[in-house]
Design an enzyme around this catalytic site. Structure first.
Site, short mmCIF file in Angstrom:
data_model
loop_
_atom_site.label_atom_id
_atom_site.label_comp_id
_atom_site.label_asym_id
_atom_site.label_seq_id
_atom_site.Cartn_x
_atom_site.Cartn_y
_atom_site.Cartn_z
N GLY A 9 0.89 -1.48 -0.13
CA GLY A 9 0.26 0.19 0.15
C GLY A 9 1.02 1.37 -0.03
N ARG A 35 -1.70 0.79 -8.52
CA ARG A 35 -1.55 1.62 -9.13
C ARG A 35 -0.62 1.80 -10.33
NH1 ARG A 35 -5.48 5.03 -5.73
NH2 ARG A 35 -4.44 4.79 -4.47
N ASN A 85 0.44 -2.43 5.55
CA ASN A 85 -0.32 -1.91 5.51
C ASN A 85 -1.42 -1.43 4.79
OD1 ASN A 85 -0.53 1.60 5.87
ND2 ASN A 85 -0.22 1.36 3.57
N TYR A 151 -15.77 -4.07 8.58
CA TYR A 151 -13.71 -3.06 8.62
C TYR A 151 -13.48 -3.51 10.38
CZ TYR A 151 -9.96 -0.40 8.92
OH TYR A 151 -8.72 0.78 8.43
N LYS A 155 -9.56 -5.58 11.47
CA LYS A 155 -8.58 -4.64 12.13
C LYS A 155 -8.90 -5.24 13.54
CE LYS A 155 -6.83 -1.86 9.33
NZ LYS A 155 -5.96 -1.94 8.61
N GLY A 182 -5.60 6.12 15.17
CA GLY A 182 -6.94 6.87 14.19
C GLY A 182 -7.65 7.46 13.59
N THR A 186 -6.14 10.60 4.64
CA THR A 186 -5.91 9.85 3.74
C THR A 186 -7.05 9.71 3.00
OG1 THR A 186 -6.11 8.44 4.42
CG2 THR A 186 -3.77 8.34 5.49
N PHE A 188 -7.90 7.20 2.64
CA PHE A 188 -9.31 6.07 2.90
C PHE A 188 -10.69 6.64 3.05
CE2 PHE A 188 -11.04 4.88 6.95
CZ PHE A 188 -10.73 3.40 6.97
P1 NDP Z 1 -4.97 4.61 1.25
O1 NDP Z 1 -6.27 4.21 1.20
O2 NDP Z 1 -4.61 5.91 1.44
O3 NDP Z 1 -4.29 3.95 1.33
C1 NDP Z 1 -4.39 2.36 0.56
C2 NDP Z 1 -3.30 1.70 0.23
O4 NDP Z 1 -3.91 0.58 0.34
C3 NDP Z 1 -2.77 2.47 -1.45
O5 NDP Z 1 -1.90 2.46 -1.21
C4 NDP Z 1 -4.01 0.90 -1.68
O6 NDP Z 1 -3.07 0.66 -3.38
C5 NDP Z 1 -3.70 -0.29 -0.78
N1 NDP Z 1 -4.38 -1.55 -0.95
C6 NDP Z 1 -6.12 -0.70 -1.37
N2 NDP Z 1 -6.12 -2.36 -1.28
C7 NDP Z 1 -5.40 -3.10 -2.42
C8 NDP Z 1 -5.07 -4.47 -2.47
N3 NDP Z 1 -6.30 -4.94 -2.81
N4 NDP Z 1 -3.84 -4.86 -3.30
C9 NDP Z 1 -2.60 -4.13 -2.53
N5 NDP Z 1 -2.53 -2.86 -2.59
C10 NDP Z 1 -4.25 -1.87 -1.67
O7 NDP Z 1 -5.36 4.60 3.23
P2 NDP Z 1 -4.28 4.81 4.52
O8 NDP Z 1 -3.64 5.21 4.11
O9 NDP Z 1 -5.05 5.72 5.24
O10 NDP Z 1 -4.10 3.33 4.76
C11 NDP Z 1 -3.72 2.29 4.67
C12 NDP Z 1 -3.53 1.81 6.10
O11 NDP Z 1 -4.00 2.15 7.65
C13 NDP Z 1 -4.53 0.86 6.08
O12 NDP Z 1 -4.78 -0.49 6.58
C14 NDP Z 1 -5.65 1.17 7.06
O13 NDP Z 1 -7.07 0.08 7.10
C15 NDP Z 1 -5.05 1.67 7.95
N6 NDP Z 1 -5.71 2.49 8.81
C16 NDP Z 1 -5.69 4.41 8.49
C17 NDP Z 1 -6.77 4.76 9.08
C18 NDP Z 1 -7.10 6.49 8.08
O14 NDP Z 1 -7.86 6.79 9.12
N7 NDP Z 1 -7.01 6.41 7.50
C19 NDP Z 1 -6.38 5.11 10.59
C20 NDP Z 1 -6.24 3.58 10.70
C21 NDP Z 1 -5.83 2.78 10.06
P3 NDP Z 1 -3.84 0.44 -4.87
O15 NDP Z 1 -5.06 1.50 -4.78
O16 NDP Z 1 -3.06 1.02 -5.48
O17 NDP Z 1 -3.03 -0.99 -4.24
C1 8X3 Z 2 -9.28 4.09 10.25
C2 8X3 Z 2 -9.17 4.55 11.45
O1 8X3 Z 2 -12.29 5.49 12.94
O2 8X3 Z 2 -11.97 5.09 10.49
O3 8X3 Z 2 -9.05 2.47 10.58
O4 8X3 Z 2 -11.97 3.41 11.76
S1 8X3 Z 2 -11.67 4.63 11.54
#
Ligand code: NDP
Ligand code: 8X3
Length: 250
Positions: A9, A35, A85, A151, A155, A182, A186, A188
């Protein structure tokens, strides 16, 4: 000798910020995502700082992962740090209204994808009796919030896998720990709300959310501790957040 890190990711958010910080600190990088244009851009941007290999696969594709990992170029074949990640939330619905496709995506990517990657890399860490796995969990893996059901389940599974990995790999001297953020602004929420940008922005309105760089900073701190120090489980929230549902918004 320079360390090599594999980050899943890496094309966005936390993974991308971590790749950038690792590169600035001379860590060799294997960057994964789907991507290709973004992988190409990372290669261009980070290659002046460190050696970079980009890999395009879906973490759900176990045979693509196995094949790719078996054919890594020699200079990238010893992976010291794995940052699990890749992941996202898909949808935000009460359990009676949830979509089966969303549920499949979250369990297949966040849980099974993390396992497939780990399965491909752990054997070389065991053989070398050295390595560091950082699993990106979430506060959603520590508590359940309304409409978060699957979700949060995915987690919570990461939380259990993190503990299980640490227990099972203890005899091999491998460090295993989770970073559980938390609210981080991004892509997300864009993914969760299927491209509805306006709805995604409301999630982070009225308070200062964490930035991807804040989490990258913590991941870099975790991997730069002396080898006898293992940050086993770390929870980080914005100051304005007290729990998944208690957020001090103005
Ligand atoms: P983003 O959406 O910005 O990034 C997600 C990344 O995961 C991208 O690089 C995407 O790349 C990759 N990804 C998603 N699905 C796939 C797949 N099927 N195969 C390969 N790669 C994949 O989100 P975040 O940076 O926020 O999320 C990263 C991690 O952090 C996740 O595990 C998320 O659950 C966790 N997290 C996020 C929080 C938040 O509030 N943002 C809080 C807590 C945890 P591509 O699409 O190019 O494949
Ligand atoms: C991402 C944090 O609170 O949006 O894991 O689920 S939350």
């Amino acid at each position: 000798m320079k360390k090599t890190a594999l980050i899943t990711g890496a094309t966005s958010g936390i993974g991308k910020a971590t790749a950038e910080l690792f590169a600035a600190n001379g860590i060799q990088l294997i960057l994964c995502g789907r991507r290709q244009e973004r992988l190409n851009q990372l290669q261009t941007d980070l290659s002046p700082l460190t050696k970079v290999l980009t890999l395009n696969f879906d973490v759900r594709d176990r045979s693509a992962i196995a094949k790719t990992m078996e054919t890594l170029p020699d200079e990238f074949s010893n992976i010291d740090i794995l940052v699990n990640n890749a992941g996202n939330a898909h949808g935000l619905n009460t359990i009676d209204k949830g979509s089966l496709d969303d549920w499949d995506a979250m369990l297949d990517i966040n849980v099974k994808g993390l396992l497939y990657i780990s399965k491909a890399i752990i054997p070389q860490m065991v053989a070398r009796k050295s390595g560091h796995i950082i699993n990106i969990g979430s506060t959603a893996g520590k508590e359940v919030y309304p409409k978060g059901n699957v979700y949060c389940a995915s987690k919570h599974a990461v939380d259990a896998i993190n503990q299980g990995m640490r227990i099972d790999l203890n005899a091999h001297g491998i460090r295993v720990g989770a970073v559980n953020p938390g609210l981080v602004e991004t892509e997300f929420s864009n993914v969760r709300f299927k491209g509805d940008e306006a709805r995604a922005q409301t999630v982070y309105r009225g308070f200062q959310a964490l930035k991807a760089e804040d989490i990258a900073d913590i991941i870099h701190f975790v991997v730069t501790r002396p080898y006898h120090v293992n940050i086993a489980d770390l929870v980080v929230m914005p100051t304005a957040q007290a729990s998944s549902t208690i957020i001090n918004k103005v």
